[in-house]
Write a protein that holds these residues in place. Structure first.
Motif: not given
Ligand SMILES: [Zn+2]
Length: 467
Positions: A93, A254-255, A290-291, A339
């Motif tokens: 992501h 991340d990420n 994604e978050e 991830d």
């Molecule tokens: Zn992540």
């Protein structure tokens, strides 16, 4: 006089990763950074809104959606046009938790005599780490050309520290307040732009000062900026740290670490002999959002991955394709969901149990959760371990969360649920996940790239017998 620090351990991919992180302060920039790496390696951009050309063996392509998600694919040199292809997809992501500038961001505080910036927390950041940092602004600006009236989206990065969120002095807090360290995300997490409070007209959405800064870095007049999607970031550059340089400290590991390693692994693969013999398609899929749960046009829960599987399979399998080509392709494919993983924190070691305790610089981590927070199954985990064994990469570290502790999740389960493609969840061990300054091991960088390359090289000889 102190002796100079010892030289850093040689690592091929640490310097390019650090520059990738520096040039990627927003998801827009991250996708542009990946596209630049792919362009330099001979990949060709396909406009998503036009029909794809026939996808020939050894063809290298990518497309982007809304400039924050990307799908790159390399058709193997031995791909045949008469069978549904097998797609090996490394997925990651492009977004990280940060503070986003609100649609109407101008804010003047009369009593304090300062101008502030209204922001919205994006994702689950460790927001206390954002206090007392030098923050800049980056993202996308829509700019109108004064002569033609044409509007174009342009990446913008102010680069200079233009705001900060000061802590409250210790003397102004009660003992209880200090102990709780509570903050209100609406009232306490508001950056200060400066004391030169600009006069704004009724209806102005943003501070003229902010627009001037953006205009200066874009090289356009401020009045030509018509719309914005901006986020804040810490200007402290990513760098090797630790007494012997064995750690990396940066925002957005991340990420963006996985974005970088998947693209670098794909580029290594297409430059290797294995690519000429590859009957499948090696792919990298990078998703936004994604978050915040992945459900959007650019998220892993959107149509991008299904669209990509359908379009790539049609482009590759051109000779009398079966009516269920996309479904057959999905069933022959595999997703390596990359991830980050939680390394054991020495000050909070009781958060791990000893059988599932990844160490920094201990190698990549296989993440398992039988409650499906991770997509790894018996079959996909076997394949992942087999890939490492065949490539001589050693054993993977194992991670499963303690039964009395919550577990994060990622895009692996989202993708496999939406597409039927098998998936495994893997990540590099790190500390301080979602802090504005995260930490990982420098030695794990080359291991991450090597793992991705080995994944693309894997032809799945033992795959069929596992079904
Ligand atoms: Zn992540």
């Amino acid at each position: 006089m102190h002796p100079p620090p010892p030289p850093l351990s040689p690592s091929l991919h640490v310097p390019p990763l650090l520059s990738f992180l520096s040039s990627s302060p927003s998801p827009y920039h991250a996708v542009a950074s990946c596209a630049a790496l792919l362009d330099a390696a001979g990949f060709r951009e396909l406009p998503e809104h036009a029909p794809f050309p026939p996808l020939l063996p050894a063809g290298l392509y990518y497309f982007t959606r809304d400039r924050t998600s990307l799908f790159a694919f390399a058709v193997g040199g031995a791909a045949v046009p008469s069978a549904p292809p097998s797609l090996r997809i490394a997925a990651a992501h492009s977004d990280s938790p940060n503070l986003r500038v609100k649609p109407a961001s101008k804010l003047a505080h009369k009593l304090a005599g300062v101008e502030q910036l209204a922001v919205e927390p994006y994702g689950g950041g460790l927001w206390h780490t954002w206090f007392d940092r030098d923050l800049s602004v980056a993202g996308l600006a829509y700019v109108r050309d004064a002569e033609t009236g044409e509007v174009t989206g342009r990446l913008v990065d102010v680069r200079e520290p233009v705001c900060s969120i000061p802590s409250l002095a210790i003397h102004l807090q009660t003992a209880e307040e200090r102990k709780a360290f509570e903050y209100n995300k609406e009232t306490h997490l508001v950056p200060v732009l400066g004391t030169d409070v600009a006069k704004t007209a009724e209806g102005d959405l943003h501070s003229p000062k902010l627009l001037e800064l953006l205009a200066a870095s874009l090289g356009v007049p401020a009045e030509s900026i018509s719309d914005l999607d901006l986020g804040l970031y810490d200007v402290c550059p990513p760098r090797a740290t630790g007494a012997s340089g064995s750690l990396l400290a940066s925002a957005r590991l991340d990420n963006l670490f996985s974005c970088y390693t998947s693209v670098a692994g794909l580029i290594n693969h297409v430059k290797s002999d294995a690519f000429g013999k590859d009957e499948g398609v090696a792919c990298v899929a990078l998703f936004d959002h994604e978050e915040v749960g992945s459900v959007s046009t650019v998220g892993a829960g959107g149509t991008l991955i299904k669209d990509a599987i359908a379009r790539v399979s049609r482009g590759v399998c051109r000779a009398s394709p079966p009516p269920d080509l996309a479904e057959l392709t999905a069933l022959r494919s595999f997703v390596l969901s990359l991830d980050m993983a939680h390394a054991v924190h020495p000050n909070y070691a009781d958060k791990h149990n000893k059988e599932h305790a990844p160490k920094l610089n201990g190698g990549m981590v296989l993440k398992t959760n039988r409650n499906q927070r991770y997509a790894s199954s018996a079959q996909s985990s076997f394949i992942m371990r087999d890939i490492c064994r065949r490539a001589g990469l050693g054993r993977m570290q194992e991670f499963a969360v303690r039964n009395d502790c919550g577990c994060g999740s990622t895009i692996g389960p989202v993708i496999s649920a939406n597409t039927g493609v098998r998936a495994v969840d893997v990540g590099a061990p790190m500390l301080a996940m979602h802090s504005v300054r995260e930490v990982m091991g420098a030695e794990d960088v080359d291991r991450g790239v090597a793992l991705c390359e080995a994944f693309f090289r894997y032809f799945g000889e033992s795959d069929a017998s596992l079904r």
